[in-house]
Design an enzyme around this catalytic site. Sequence first.
Site, mmCIF file in Angstrom:
data_model
loop_
_atom_site.group_PDB
_atom_site.id
_atom_site.type_symbol
_atom_site.label_atom_id
_atom_site.label_comp_id
_atom_site.label_asym_id
_atom_site.label_seq_id
_atom_site.Cartn_x
_atom_site.Cartn_y
_atom_site.Cartn_z
ATOM 1 C CB CYS A 1 -0.967 -0.008 1.182
ATOM 2 S SG CYS A 1 -0.184 0.007 2.810
ATOM 3 C CG ASN B 1 4.504 -1.589 5.122
ATOM 4 O OD1 ASN B 1 5.627 -1.846 5.538
ATOM 5 N ND2 ASN B 1 3.588 -2.509 5.006
ATOM 6 C CB CYS C 1 -3.553 1.627 7.148
ATOM 7 S SG CYS C 1 -3.247 3.123 8.119
ATOM 8 N NE ARG C 2 -4.486 1.467 1.818
ATOM 9 C CZ ARG C 2 -4.314 2.205 0.743
ATOM 10 N NH1 ARG C 2 -5.176 2.109 -0.257
ATOM 11 N NH2 ARG C 2 -3.289 3.025 0.648
ATOM 12 C CB SER C 3 0.281 -3.505 2.798
ATOM 13 O OG SER C 3 1.161 -2.617 3.419
ATOM 14 C CG ASP D 1 -5.377 5.806 2.509
ATOM 15 O OD1 ASP D 1 -5.329 5.401 3.688
ATOM 16 O OD2 ASP D 1 -4.570 6.612 2.021
HETATM 17 P P1 4NP Z 1 -1.744 2.789 4.128
HETATM 18 O O1 4NP Z 1 -2.390 4.129 4.727
HETATM 19 O O2 4NP Z 1 -1.219 3.140 2.766
HETATM 20 O O3 4NP Z 1 -2.922 1.849 4.068
HETATM 21 O O4 4NP Z 1 -0.679 2.346 5.103
HETATM 22 C C1 4NP Z 1 -1.679 5.338 4.785
HETATM 23 C C2 4NP Z 1 -0.738 5.519 5.759
HETATM 24 C C3 4NP Z 1 -0.044 6.716 5.839
HETATM 25 C C4 4NP Z 1 -0.322 7.721 4.934
HETATM 26 C C5 4NP Z 1 -1.283 7.532 3.943
HETATM 27 C C6 4NP Z 1 -1.957 6.335 3.876
HETATM 28 N N1 4NP Z 1 0.374 8.968 5.024
HETATM 29 O O5 4NP Z 1 0.065 9.869 4.233
HETATM 30 O O6 4NP Z 1 1.264 9.094 5.885
#
Ligand code: 4NP
Length: 163
Positions: free
Chosen positions: A8, A11, A13-15, A126
Site C-alpha cells: 500500500c 505500510n 494500515c492496509r498492507s 485508504d
Molecule cells: P496505508 O495508509 O497506505 O494503508 O498504510 C496510509 C498511511 C499513511 C499515509 C497515507 C496512507 N500517510 O500519508 O502518511
Amino acid sequence: MIKVLFVCLGNICRSPLAEGIFNAKIKSLGLDKKIKSDSAGTSDFHIGELPDERTIRCATKNKVPIQHRGRQVHRTDFREFNYIVAMDEQNLKNLNQLKEKTPYQNTNVHLMRNFAAGGTGLPVPDPYYGGEKEFEEVYQILDEALDGFLSHLKGEHSHLFEK
Ligand code: 4NP
C-alpha cells in the site's frame, strides 16, 4: 515456497493488515511452511514504524496477530516475491514503474480486489483519514479478497494444497 508481498502507500494500515489476515489463514490451513507473506509501502513515510494503532486495534478485535515494521518496497522485491499485490491503482502504477527499472519483468503485480467477486478494478480504500468504521470496512474487504486470492493460489499451485 511461495512468497507474497502486499503493498500500500504507507505500510502502516492496509498492507500490514492484509499480511496479518493472510498469514492467519495460511496457518489455519497448515500451509505456513509453504507460503509466506510480507508487506511494504510505496512511500518512505513510515519506515521502521509499527502499524498504525488503529490497524493494531482492528486486528486485535478480529483475533489476527500482526508483527511488522514499516518498510519501503525495493527493486529486489521483484526478484524475491512470486506475487506482489497492490491495494489500489496508484500503488499498482508506482509498482509497475519501479518494476520497469528491474530485470525481473516476469513478476506479476496484481490488484487486491480483482481476486474478490464483484471487486474488479476497485481499490481497498485508504482508511488513514477515517476511523474505526473505515478500518473495519477494510478488514472485511481484505478478508473476502484474500479468500479469493487463496482460491487463485490453489488453482495455480494445487500440489501445495494437497495433504
Ligand atoms: P496505508 O495508509 O497506505 O494503508 O498504510 C496510509 C498511511 C499513511 C499515509 C497515507 C496512507 N500517510 O500519508 O502518511
